[in-house]
Structures are given as C-alpha cells and as structure tokens.
Design an enzyme around this catalytic site. Sequence first.
Site, PDB file in Angstrom:
ATOM      1  CG  LEU A 207      30.203  26.346 -21.410  1.00  0.00           C
ATOM      2  CD1 LEU A 207      29.456  27.147 -19.842  1.00  0.00           C
ATOM      3  CD2 LEU A 207      29.918  27.410 -22.604  1.00  0.00           C
TER       4      LEU A 207
ATOM      5  NE  ARG B 160      15.353  17.276  -2.036  1.00  0.00           N
ATOM      6  CZ  ARG B 160      14.853  17.346  -0.890  1.00  0.00           C
ATOM      7  NH1 ARG B 160      15.428  17.203   0.258  1.00  0.00           N
ATOM      8  NH2 ARG B 160      13.709  18.311  -0.837  1.00  0.00           N
TER       9      ARG B 160
ATOM     10  CD  GLU C 264      18.304  21.930   5.239  1.00  0.00           C
ATOM     11  OE1 GLU C 264      17.700  22.499   5.078  1.00  0.00           O
ATOM     12  OE2 GLU C 264      18.379  21.194   6.468  1.00  0.00           O
TER      13      GLU C 264
ATOM     14  NE  ARG D 257      41.725  13.578  13.769  1.00  0.00           N
ATOM     15  CZ  ARG D 257      41.241  14.143  15.122  1.00  0.00           C
ATOM     16  NH1 ARG D 257      41.117  13.431  15.907  1.00  0.00           N
ATOM     17  NH2 ARG D 257      40.683  15.338  15.062  1.00  0.00           N
TER      18      ARG D 257
ATOM     19  CD  GLU E 293      22.000  26.101   0.316  1.00  0.00           C
ATOM     20  OE1 GLU E 293      21.384  26.129   1.506  1.00  0.00           O
ATOM     21  OE2 GLU E 293      21.834  27.021  -0.329  1.00  0.00           O
TER      22      GLU E 293
ATOM     23  CD  GLU F 115      19.033  28.375   7.050  1.00  0.00           C
ATOM     24  OE1 GLU F 115      18.477  27.122   6.840  1.00  0.00           O
ATOM     25  OE2 GLU F 115      19.116  29.337   6.273  1.00  0.00           O
TER      26      GLU F 115
ATOM     27  CD1 TRP G 257      18.939  13.644  -0.725  1.00  0.00           C
ATOM     28  CD2 TRP G 257      20.170  14.598  -2.186  1.00  0.00           C
ATOM     29  NE1 TRP G 257      18.223  13.124  -1.991  1.00  0.00           N
ATOM     30  CE2 TRP G 257      18.948  13.932  -2.858  1.00  0.00           C
ATOM     31  CE3 TRP G 257      20.949  15.566  -2.812  1.00  0.00           C
ATOM     32  CZ2 TRP G 257      18.955  14.172  -4.261  1.00  0.00           C
ATOM     33  CZ3 TRP G 257      20.919  15.636  -4.174  1.00  0.00           C
ATOM     34  CH2 TRP G 257      19.841  15.143  -4.979  1.00  0.00           C
TER      35      TRP G 257
ATOM     36  CB  ALA H 193      37.478  12.579   9.174  1.00  0.00           C
TER      37      ALA H 193
ATOM     38  CG  HIS I  70      18.614  37.017  19.925  1.00  0.00           C
ATOM     39  ND1 HIS I  70      19.631  37.617  19.359  1.00  0.00           N
ATOM     40  CD2 HIS I  70      18.749  37.374  21.209  1.00  0.00           C
ATOM     41  CE1 HIS I  70      20.588  38.152  20.360  1.00  0.00           C
ATOM     42  NE2 HIS I  70      19.696  37.885  21.545  1.00  0.00           N
TER      43      HIS I  70
END
Length: 137
Positions: free
Chosen positions: A61, A45, A41, A23, A83, A90, A39, A27, A101
């Site tokens: 930092l 990216r 999208e 499993r 994202e 979407e 990637w 996964a 709609h």
Amino acid sequence: MSEPVVLTEEAAAVHKRRTGLVRLLYAGRHSLRGLADGWGEKAFRLEACLAVVLLPLAGWLGQGDWVKTGLLCATVLLVLIVELLNSGIESVVDRIGPQWHELSRRAKDMGSAAVLLSLLLCGATFAAALYQRIAHG
C-alpha cells in the site's frame, strides 16, 4: 501461569545498581518475557497474527514511499503496544483482588477503550491507503 516472584528489598537494590551493557541485557530479557506473557493473551495473539498480514500489506500500500509504509506499520505496532499496556493494567487490577470496585472497572474500561481507538486508527489508516491505491493506481 507460574508463581509470581517477589523480590526482597536487597535483590531490588541490586537490580537498580546495574549499569551499562549488563542493565541493557537484563532489560532485554524482561522485555522478551513481557512479549511472551503477551502471547499468552488471546487478544494479543489475534492482533499479532493480524500484524503478520498487515505489515507486508503496508509495503504494498505504501507504493515504495517509506513515509507511507512507515506510518502504516506504525499503526499496526501501536495496536500491539496498546494491547500490551492494557494487559499490564488488567494484570495489576486483577492482582489487587477479584472483588468489584469502581476504580478497577474504570481502569480496565479505559485500557480497553485505548485498544479500541488504536484499532480504529489502524483500520482507518489502512482503509485510506487502500482507497488511494485503488482509486489512483
């Protein structure tokens, strides 16, 4: 984009019966496929390329403090996570149909707002860390 695969009820039942390492392997494969789809999208990216710059910057930092460095890295990864979730929303909305709609608009807009908030959080966190690094050496 390839044709979607539709599982029969029997195939879906076999998938649900997997346990243990098998499993976990399945996964993992699905997760890697999700990253590959992400990637595809443009926004993902762009944010992933930005992460390549920001993650090493987080080390600088953070000034050797693992908590600071970890929090800076976490905000970058949060942007990528949000994202991917937004892209998933979407995709589901687009699968339903191209017609307009109100609920589809709301779902997409809220996903977009979540990405915006994660970007603002990341930017503000890095700005504060940069200020502290410059002002306090």
